[in-house]
Enzyme design. Structure first.
Site, PDB file in Angstrom:
ATOM      1  N   GLY A   8       0.832  -1.215   0.000  1.00 50.00           N
ATOM      2  CA  GLY A   8       0.000   0.000   0.000  1.00 50.00           C
ATOM      3  C   GLY A   8       0.855   1.248   0.000  1.00 50.00           C
ATOM      4  N   GLY A  11      -0.431   4.924  -0.748  1.00 55.98           N
ATOM      5  CA  GLY A  11      -1.499   5.499   0.069  1.00 55.98           C
ATOM      6  C   GLY A  11      -1.014   6.654   0.931  1.00 55.98           C
ATOM      7  CE1 TYR A 142      -9.551   0.605   8.043  1.00 55.64           C
ATOM      8  CE2 TYR A 142     -10.382   1.832   9.932  1.00 55.64           C
ATOM      9  CZ  TYR A 142      -9.352   1.506   9.074  1.00 55.64           C
ATOM     10  OH  TYR A 142      -8.121   2.081   9.251  1.00 55.64           O
ATOM     11  CE  LYS A 146      -7.093  -1.270   9.822  1.00 54.98           C
ATOM     12  NZ  LYS A 146      -5.768  -1.593   9.257  1.00 54.98           N
TER      13      LYS A 146
HETATM   14  N1  SER Z   1      -8.561   7.313   9.561  1.00 54.24           N
HETATM   15  C1  SER Z   1      -9.288   6.083   9.526  1.00 54.24           C
HETATM   16  C2  SER Z   1     -10.646   6.268   9.006  1.00 54.24           C
HETATM   17  O1  SER Z   1     -11.183   7.329   9.197  1.00 54.24           O
HETATM   18  C3  SER Z   1      -9.358   5.473  10.895  1.00 54.24           C
HETATM   19  O2  SER Z   1      -8.390   4.515  11.010  1.00 54.24           O
HETATM   20  O3  SER Z   1     -11.190   5.376   8.445  1.00 54.24           O
END
Ligand code: SER
Length: 318
Positions: A8, A11, A142, A146
């Site tokens: 990545g 990014g 997400y 995690k």
């Molecule tokens: N910055 C990220 C998000 O807003 C949080 O890990 O998805």
């Protein structure tokens, strides 16, 4: 860390981490890798670069073998808001990618650093001074990836003795590369619009506190933890770290010190607001401070000054 592979790499974090670690460890010792993109950034020409889709374990293994990599810094992932629009893709990229990285690391005896996030917490987590070890029941895809990623990294450490380490990043603020599809992105966009237009319409509502950090501190945290003495680490995956906690009005007040006529208004996005509401207001990062000496350099005002100075140069606006 002698030979590092960064996934990545194009990014928000990767583009700056590659440049930073190339300065510290030498250009030839940091291999940037990313899926194919339309406009390849210049870090691909400035040093070693490989096309790696983390969903394909062979591509990861080929890069590791070719450069005799000993450390993988695995950053390739979908962020929170885009994860809610594409949950199955988020699962495949975030979980599948991490699993592939860990399996390759096991085969080739590499250390792995991968970031977790404030998104690993949820509405049932204590929101103020969120402890290092606490309830983790996130409500976003997400966040689910995690927490599962933290557990998977701990599992590989316990089961196979793999050296896995990670931090829970707060929202990261930087001027070099824009974040894509995150909930904390408002705190980056606000600076661009403040300079270009003198105003910003926030998709996150006033009064919504989230932890944040300026990118130089984030880069430093990765190298510090990756280099930390393992005998001092009680935790591994993943450490709470923070530099500041603020809500949009406080950020606007800081910007007004440098752009006095700046105007902030709101057009709240219910999806991202919901996500933000489910995350902590402020983290307790005392475990990171005690176990590997974590300490940020930037606060809200010093970050704002640097962001505005650097963005004025980047955007060529006085
Ligand atoms: N910055 C990220 C998000 O807003 C949080 O890990 O998805």
């Amino acid at each position: 860390m002698k030979k590092i592979l960064v996934t990545g790499a194009f990014g928000q974090i990767g583009s700056e981490l590659v440049a930073y670690t190339r300065k510290v460890y030498g250009t030839d010792n940091v291999v940037a890798s990313n899926i194919i993109v339309k406009n390849t950034p210049k870090i691909a020409e400035e040093g070693p670069y490989e096309i790696v889709d983390v969903q394909d374990p062979q591509q990861i293994a080929d890069a590791v073998k070719k450069y005799k990599v000993d450390t993988i810094i695995h950053l390739a992932a979908l962020l929170s808001a885009v994860g809610e629009t594409k949950p199955s893709l988020a699962w495949n990229v975030n979980m599948g990618g991490l699993f592939n990285v860990l399996e390759v690391a096991r085969e080739y005896n590499c250390s792995v650093f991968t970031p977790s996030s404030i998104a690993a917490f949820g509405p049932s987590t204590p929101a103020e001074k969120t402890p290092q070890d606490t309830i983790q029941r996130p409500t976003t895809m997400y966040g689910v990836t995690k927490v599962a990623g933290e557990l998977l990294c701990d599992y590989y450490h316990k089961r196979y003795g793999l050296d896995t380490r990670g931090v829970r990043f707060p929202g990261l603020i930087s001027y070099a590369t824009l974040p894509g599809g995150g909930t904390t992105d408002y705190a980056v966009h606000i600076y661009y619009d403040a300079i270009r237009k003198g105003s910003y319409t926030s998709f996150i509502d006033k009064g919504t506190y989230m932890d944040m950090m300026y990118m130089p501190d984030a880069l430093n945290s990765i190298v510090m933890l990756a280099e930390a003495d393992p005998s001092k680490l009680i935790h591994r995956n993943a450490f709470n770290i923070s530099a500041m906690s603020f809500e949009p009005e406080q950020l606007a007040a800081s910007i007004k010190k440098y752009i006095p006529n700046f105007v902030l208004d709101y057009d709240v996005d219910p999806i991202r607001q919901d996500i933000a509401n489910s995350w902590p207001n402020s983290l307790d990062d005392s475990a990171a401070r005690a176990e590997w000496g974590w300490s940020p350099k930037y606060n809200l005002d010093t970050m704002t000054k640097d962001m505005i100075d650097k963005l004025r140069i980047k955007l060529d606006i006085k």
